[in-house]
Every structure is written in structure tokens, then in C-alpha cells.
Design a protein around this motif. Structure first.
Motif, PDB file in Angstrom:
ATOM      1  N   VAL A 265       0.817  -1.216   0.000  1.00 35.05           N
ATOM      2  CA  VAL A 265       0.000   0.000   0.000  1.00 35.05           C
ATOM      3  C   VAL A 265       0.847   1.260   0.000  1.00 35.05           C
ATOM      4  N   PHE A 266       1.751   1.359   0.950  1.00 39.72           N
ATOM      5  CA  PHE A 266       2.423   2.642   1.161  1.00 39.72           C
ATOM      6  C   PHE A 266       3.540   2.927   0.174  1.00 39.72           C
ATOM      7  N   TYR A 267       4.091   1.921  -0.453  1.00 40.11           N
ATOM      8  CA  TYR A 267       5.136   2.177  -1.440  1.00 40.11           C
ATOM      9  C   TYR A 267       4.629   1.947  -2.860  1.00 40.11           C
ATOM     10  N   ILE A 268       4.170   0.742  -3.145  1.00 41.89           N
ATOM     11  CA  ILE A 268       3.803   0.411  -4.526  1.00 41.89           C
ATOM     12  C   ILE A 268       2.634   1.278  -5.015  1.00 41.89           C
ATOM     13  N   VAL A 269       1.556   1.356  -4.225  1.00 44.35           N
ATOM     14  CA  VAL A 269       0.391   2.142  -4.656  1.00 44.35           C
ATOM     15  C   VAL A 269       0.731   3.628  -4.715  1.00 44.35           C
ATOM     16  N   ALA A 270       1.415   4.144  -3.675  1.00 42.80           N
ATOM     17  CA  ALA A 270       1.761   5.573  -3.654  1.00 42.80           C
ATOM     18  C   ALA A 270       2.656   5.943  -4.826  1.00 42.80           C
ATOM     19  N   LEU A 271       3.639   5.094  -5.135  1.00 40.65           N
ATOM     20  CA  LEU A 271       4.549   5.407  -6.240  1.00 40.65           C
ATOM     21  C   LEU A 271       3.887   5.198  -7.597  1.00 40.65           C
ATOM     22  N   THR A 272       2.911   4.323  -7.666  1.00 39.64           N
ATOM     23  CA  THR A 272       2.123   4.203  -8.903  1.00 39.64           C
ATOM     24  C   THR A 272       1.386   5.508  -9.172  1.00 39.64           C
ATOM     25  N   VAL A 273       0.787   6.077  -8.129  1.00 32.58           N
ATOM     26  CA  VAL A 273       0.076   7.350  -8.266  1.00 32.58           C
ATOM     27  C   VAL A 273       1.056   8.459  -8.656  1.00 32.58           C
ATOM     28  N   VAL A 274       2.228   8.479  -8.019  1.00 30.58           N
ATOM     29  CA  VAL A 274       3.245   9.489  -8.344  1.00 30.58           C
ATOM     30  C   VAL A 274       3.647   9.384  -9.807  1.00 30.58           C
ATOM     31  N   GLY A 275       3.876   8.154 -10.308  1.00 32.35           N
ATOM     32  CA  GLY A 275       4.273   7.956 -11.698  1.00 32.35           C
ATOM     33  C   GLY A 275       3.221   8.375 -12.695  1.00 32.35           C
ATOM     34  N   LEU A 276       1.952   8.365 -12.278  1.00 27.09           N
ATOM     35  CA  LEU A 276       0.872   8.812 -13.159  1.00 27.09           C
ATOM     36  C   LEU A 276       0.741  10.325 -13.178  1.00 27.09           C
ATOM     37  N   LEU A 277       1.148  10.987 -12.091  1.00 30.46           N
ATOM     38  CA  LEU A 277       0.916  12.429 -11.956  1.00 30.46           C
ATOM     39  C   LEU A 277       2.108  13.300 -12.325  1.00 30.46           C
ATOM     40  N   VAL A 278       3.323  12.732 -12.302  1.00 29.81           N
ATOM     41  CA  VAL A 278       4.529  13.550 -12.528  1.00 29.81           C
ATOM     42  C   VAL A 278       5.368  12.915 -13.629  1.00 29.81           C
ATOM     43  N   PRO A 279       5.700  13.638 -14.700  1.00 33.86           N
ATOM     44  CA  PRO A 279       6.574  13.092 -15.742  1.00 33.86           C
ATOM     45  C   PRO A 279       8.012  13.019 -15.252  1.00 33.86           C
ATOM     46  N   TYR A 280       8.748  12.001 -15.696  1.00 25.62           N
ATOM     47  CA  TYR A 280      10.106  11.819 -15.175  1.00 25.62           C
ATOM     48  C   TYR A 280      11.070  12.904 -15.661  1.00 25.62           C
ATOM     49  N   ASP A 281      10.709  13.662 -16.705  1.00 24.65           N
ATOM     50  CA  ASP A 281      11.605  14.706 -17.203  1.00 24.65           C
ATOM     51  C   ASP A 281      11.310  16.078 -16.587  1.00 24.65           C
ATOM     52  N   SER A 282      10.516  16.123 -15.535  1.00 18.90           N
ATOM     53  CA  SER A 282      10.250  17.387 -14.855  1.00 18.90           C
ATOM     54  C   SER A 282      11.540  17.931 -14.235  1.00 18.90           C
ATOM     55  N   ASP A 283      11.880  19.175 -14.550  1.00 17.98           N
ATOM     56  CA  ASP A 283      13.107  19.787 -14.030  1.00 17.98           C
ATOM     57  C   ASP A 283      13.084  19.882 -12.508  1.00 17.98           C
ATOM     58  N   ARG A 284      11.913  19.993 -11.932  1.00 19.60           N
ATOM     59  CA  ARG A 284      11.814  20.196 -10.489  1.00 19.60           C
ATOM     60  C   ARG A 284      12.242  18.968  -9.695  1.00 19.60           C
ATOM     61  N   LEU A 285      12.212  17.797 -10.329  1.00 16.11           N
ATOM     62  CA  LEU A 285      12.630  16.579  -9.631  1.00 16.11           C
ATOM     63  C   LEU A 285      14.112  16.612  -9.274  1.00 16.11           C
ATOM     64  N   LEU A 286      14.898  17.350 -10.033  1.00 16.99           N
ATOM     65  CA  LEU A 286      16.338  17.429  -9.793  1.00 16.99           C
ATOM     66  C   LEU A 286      16.747  18.744  -9.148  1.00 16.99           C
ATOM     67  N   GLY A 287      15.755  19.510  -8.697  1.00 13.94           N
ATOM     68  CA  GLY A 287      16.063  20.829  -8.141  1.00 13.94           C
ATOM     69  C   GLY A 287      16.225  20.844  -6.639  1.00 13.94           C
ATOM     70  N   ALA A 288      16.427  19.680  -6.027  1.00 16.01           N
ATOM     71  CA  ALA A 288      16.511  19.619  -4.564  1.00 16.01           C
ATOM     72  C   ALA A 288      17.806  20.241  -4.064  1.00 16.01           C
ATOM     73  N   SER A 289      17.688  21.103  -3.051  1.00 17.68           N
ATOM     74  CA  SER A 289      18.870  21.677  -2.421  1.00 17.68           C
ATOM     75  C   SER A 289      19.404  20.751  -1.331  1.00 17.68           C
ATOM     76  N   SER A 290      18.609  19.788  -0.902  1.00 19.67           N
ATOM     77  CA  SER A 290      19.012  18.788   0.082  1.00 19.67           C
ATOM     78  C   SER A 290      18.061  17.602  -0.038  1.00 19.67           C
ATOM     79  N   HIS A 291      18.350  16.526   0.737  1.00 21.05           N
ATOM     80  CA  HIS A 291      17.492  15.338   0.653  1.00 21.05           C
ATOM     81  C   HIS A 291      16.188  15.510   1.422  1.00 21.05           C
TER      82      HIS A 291
END
Length: 564
Positions: free
Chosen positions: A292-318
């Protein structure tokens, strides 16, 4: 009359003072060494000293279940999943997390079988020492202790960074000091303090993930204030995979890190009143957390956010909420307040990891001391069942968090983090191998599987698969260190990505040469020390009665007990 009244008041005040002194004396007396610790002689074997550890046994079933369900949910899911999505794409994320989930399922069941049978302190290193090789147990114990020693100051700094999101005009060192004090005080309340805090932290994280899944499904179906129906369009454009096989391997490594801390449920078994009753249920909860907490949540994330979004790599920290795919998804749907909510959840997750780091490190150090693999003073356990010396050492190491104001903060923490980078892989692999050797010892010494109160559902085959997956992930990390998905490898970057490997090898070889240890033969493995069942016949009768009672129940109840 006045004299009588005054005498009565004085007597009451004296009684009050006596009660106060008695309470204070009791508090002060709780810090003295436990009677059982005093009784442990120097001539006893390490296994006997660990088995006789006077750690408190105040953990309840609800504590273990919540630790199992939400214990490792943290920045690995909330923030770093964005990096995994960018490296491999949504399909790679699901494949990697499913395979790592299968591995963790086998690991936790193997650990559950070992810990229910022999609920001793510092279970990971103790099992490796008993069933594999004392030198490997030494290496695994210090590997695990160093992992949490390093994580504690890192999480203190991470917690202070999360507050910068709200532009709080307070120096980071002040927050480090506040969080350090908060976490140390929690752990000075003993295992119950840790467990109650972790119960609250985990509850918040679990509710948050469930809420995101529900809201995410609504957004995907076009029910958000902004944007329309999304469906699976991001799986077609930009696509399901990124960076091919190398991207998938990079996701494997990050996915493994996201599950770090899953094994804490086994470490806590020594401080559970009745692990035979409570631990099996907690172990089975891991399946639902993975699903539930990993597979389903990450499935939803993969549907809502494209992997080429620049913001995914814009983290100033973890712990940068702005780079969280959960935040990106919600902001894209017009939910502007969600980043603040997510930042608060990330803060709670970070404090939860800091709390677990003190608990995990202190218990491991105390058990290493009892095994003769660490300085003896670390085995000091007081009358309240707290490993005070080990908690103190962990707390002192946490003061490294004040390096956050130094210009050397980045390099210092990068090298500290590299010490713990692959620690979990070694820990999980060792649990699987120890379980395989444990089953071999049972056969060699004439025991039957029916003698076990809890059996691993995937069994030895599952542990073999889990061990193989851990070896594969280790190899994938080494490959991606030398051939990263972005940029070029340097000597420094390779060392930072793989430093745990030479450190573990060095610990193993040095102890083996020093103590001249040998591989533990199945016929010689200790299957007795630490077992809480005094009378084998009574234990067998109880098990038979419990199994007969379960067999008499309906199909749905038996299915529920199988999975939960």
C-alpha cells in the motif's frame, strides 16, 4: 486546638516531603546498574550475557505493529522518490520497488522466525555471530551501529533545514540543539518513550500516505481545481523508462535505501513482553506496508509527474519539499497549500528517523559489549532497563550536527553518509544467510519445524532469494558508482558510493585474524541461549492448542491471521 492543628499540618508536610524524597530517590536509583547486569559474570559466554540482558520489556503489540507499518516511511518515499523517478522513469520505479519489496518480505519473515525463537538484544549481529561466524557478527554489529551513529547528526541537520522552508529567522544550530535535546530525552524515558513517540510519528506518516493516494486518484481522474484528466499519458510521453538498464539499477539502489529501518521490528523483539504473540503479527504487517504505502503511492506518483520534470532534480538537500514528487503533483493540480503540509510531514519523518537512530544504535552497542566485541562499559544497563552508556555515546556523536555552521559541512556529511550508504544491504543479506544457517542447525541438532512458534512464510527458499537480491543490489551500486547515469565518475564519488564495502571487509578480516574465529558448524550452533520457553513440553502443548484453535475457525479468520 491551634497546637493540634499545627501538628497535623506539620505531619502532613513531613509526609509530603517523605513522599517527594521517596519519588526522587526512586528516580535517582533507576540510573544505577540493574541487578541482573551485576549478576552477569565475566566467565559467561557472550551468548549467555546477551540472553541475560536486563533490557526493559515494555513494548506492546500496537507499538510493534506501527513500527512495522510506518517505521521506515520517510524522506526515501516523500522526497528521494523524485530522484528515482527522474533516473529510471515510472516503470523502473515500480519494478525496482516491487523486487526490493519481495526481498524485504523475505528478510523480515526470516528475522521474525529468528527473533520469535531467540528474542535477544542486538538480534542482527547476535544471529550472525551464532550461526555464521563471530567475525562476521562483529562486522555486522559495527556496520549497523555506525549506520545509526552517522544518521543521527545527519537527521538533526535535516530537521533544521526543513524549517528553512518557512524562512524561520533562527540559526540552524538552535534547532539542532532543540531537536537533539528532544530526541535524547525521549530515549531516556526508555523503550516505552521511544515506542510511544514512534507510534505517534508513524501514525502521522501512514495517514499522510493514505490521504495522498486518495487525493492523487481524484487528481488523475480530473477532479482537481486545475488540469483535467491525466490517466496514463506520462507513461507514453515522455515514457515509462529512462536511461535503460543503468537507470533501473540506479533505482534499485535508491529503492533499497528507502526501506532502511524495516529491520527495527526485529531489534525491538528483545524488549517485548511476549514476542511469540506480538512479533508474528507485526512481521506480517510489512507485506501491507510494501503493497500500500510504497507500490500504490509510487504508482500514483508515476501517473501524476513526468520523469523529465526539471523540479525533480532541483533539490537543495534530501529533505527539500520543493523537489518532492508528492508536492509537484499537488501543486500541478492547484493545491497551493500542500507544500507546507508536506514539509511538516517531512519534518516528522526526519525526527522519526533520528529517534530510531538513537534506539537502534544504543541497543546494538550494548549487545556488542555483551558479546565482547565492544568496550564493556557500553553494556551498562540501569534498573529501568535502559542502556545508558550506549545512549550517551550515541547522543555525544549526535553533537556532530553542530558542524552545520561550518564551511566544511558538505564534505563532512558526504563522507559520513558514505559510511552508512550500503549498511542496510549488508544487514539484510546477513539476516537471510543467518536464517539459512539457523534452519541447517535445526536439522543438524534434531529439531523439527513444528517446534517453532513462528515460521517464515517464504522459508529457506525465500531467504535464498532475498540474499541473492541483496547481492545483486550491491553489485548494481558498484556498477552505477563507476558508471553513473549523469556526469562522470571520480575517485571521490566512487569511494563515497561504495565506502561501506571496504569498511565491512576490513572489520571482518581484522577481527578474524585477531580472534582466529571459524565458520560456525550447524551442529555446534547455539539454539538454546535466549529462548524464553522454560519447559519444552509445556511450550509444545501451548503451540498445539493454539494451532488447533486456529484450525477450528472459519476460512476468513484463518486467511486474516495468515496475512496479518
Amino acid at each position: 486546638m491551634s497546637d493540634i492543628k499545627d501538628t497535623s499540618v506539620h505531619a502532613e508536610s513531613v509526609e509530603f516531603v517523605n513522599k517527594t524524597e521517596s519519588g526522587f530517590h526512586k528516580f535517582a536509583h533507576s540510573f544505577t546498574r540493574h541487578e541482573l547486569a551485576l549478576a552477569k559474570g565475566g566467565d559467561e559466554s557472550g551468548a549467555a550475557r546477551v540472553a541475560a540482558s536486563p533490557l526493559s520489556r515494555n513494548l506492546k503489540g500496537r507499538h510493534l505493529q506501527m513500527i512495522a507499518i510506518g517505521g521506515s516511511i520517510g524522506t526515501g518515499l516523500f522526497v528521494n522518490s523524485g530522484k528515482t523517478l527522474s533516473n529510471g522513469g515510472p516503470a523502473s520505479v515500480l519494478i525496482a520497488f516491487m523486487i526490493i519489496g519481495v526481498m524485504l518480505y523475505t528478510v523480515v519473515h526470516a528475522l521474525g522466525e529468528l527473533a520469535v525463537c531467540i528474542p535477544v538484544a542486538g538480534s542482527f549481529s547476535t544471529f550472525s555471530t551464532r550461526f555464521i561466524d563471530p567475525a562476521w557478527g562483529f562486522a555486522m554489529g559495527w556496520n549497523y551501529a555506525m549506520q545509526w551513529l552517522v544518521v543521527f547528526p545527519l537527521e538533526l541537520v535535516a530537521a533544521s533545514i526543513t524549517l528553512q522552508y518557512w524562512n524561520v529567522p533562527v540559526n540552524k544550530t538552535v534547532w539542532v540543539a532543540i531537536f537533539w535535546t528532544f530526541i535524547v530525552i525521549i530515549n531516556l524515558f526508555g523503550v516505552k518513550g521511544y515506542a510511544e513517540a514512534e507510534f505517534a510519528f508513524s501514525l502521522v506518516k501512514v495517514v499522510s500516505v493514505i490521504m495522498f493516494i486518495i487525493v492523487g486518484i481524484v487528481i488523475n481522474c480530473g477532479g482537481a481545481p486545475e488540469g483535467g484528466y491525466i490517466g496514463g499519458k506520462y507513461w507514453h510521453n515522455p515514457g515509462a523508462f529512462n536511461n535503460g538498464l543503468k537507470g533501473l539499477c540506479a533505482v534499485f539502489v535508491t529503492a533499497a535505501f528507502a526501506f532502511a529501518g524495516t529491520e527495527l521490528v526485529g531489534l525491538a523483539s528483545a524488549e517485548t513482553a511476549n514476542p511469540r504473540k506480538t512479533l508474528p503479527s507485526a512481521v506480517k504487517q510489512v507485506f501491507w506496508r510494501i503493497t500500500v504505502f510504497y507500490i500504490v503511492a509510487l504508482t500514483v506518483v508515476g501517473l501524476l509527474v513526468p520523469y523529465d520534470s526539471d523540479r525533480l532534480l532541483g533539490a537543495s538537500s534530501h529533505v527539500d519539499a520543493a523537489a518532492s514528487p508528492f508536492v509537484i503533483a499537488m501543486q500541478g493540480a492547484g493545491l497551493k497549500a500542500f507544500p507546507h503540509v508536506m514539509n511538516a510531514i517531512i519534518l516528522i519523518a526526519v525526527l522519526s528517523v533520528g529517534n530510531s537512530s538513537v534506539y537502534g544504535c544504543s541497543r546494538t552497542l550494548a549487545s556488542l559489549a555483551d558479546l565482547g566485541q565492544a568496550p564493556r562499559f557500553l553494556g551498562y544497563i540501569d534498573r529501568a532497563g535502559r542502556p545508558l552508556a550506549a545512549i550517551g555515546v550515541t547522543a555525544v556523536f549526535g553533537l556532530l550536527g553542530f558542524v552545520c555552521v561550518s564551511p566544511a559541512e558538505g564534505p563532512v556529511f558526504n563522507w559520513l553518509l558514505s559510511l552508512s550508504g550500503l549498511s542496510s544491504i549488508f544487514t539484510w543479506g546477513s539476516i537471510c544467510f543467518a536464517h539459512i544457517r539457523f534452519r541447517a542447525a535445526l536439522r543438524a541438532q534434531g529439531y523439527q519445524l513444528t517446534d517453532l512458534a513462528f515460521q517464515s512464510q517464504p522459508g529457506v527458499i525465500g531467504s535464498s532469494i532475498g540474499l541473492a537480491i541483496n547481492i545483486f543490489v550491491l553489485g548494481a551500486q558498484i556498477w552505477t558508482a563507476f558508471s553513473p547515469t549523469r556526469g562522470h565518475a571520480t575517485i571521490e564519488s566512487v569511494l563515497q558510493d561504495t565506502l561501506t564495502v571496504p569498511v565491512v571487509i576490513m572489520l571482518f578480516v581484522c577481527y578474524k585474524v585477531w580472534r582466529r574465529t571459524s565458520f560456525v558448524a550447524a551442529a555446534d550452533a547455539d539454539l538454546v541461549s535466549g529462548r524464553r520457553e522454560v519447559d519444552p513440553q509445556v511450550f509444545a502443548t501451548e503451540l498445539e492448542a493454539e494451532r488447533a484453535e486456529l484450525a477450528s475457525r472459519g476460512l476468513f479468520y484463518r486467511a486474516y491471521k495468515f496475512w496479518c
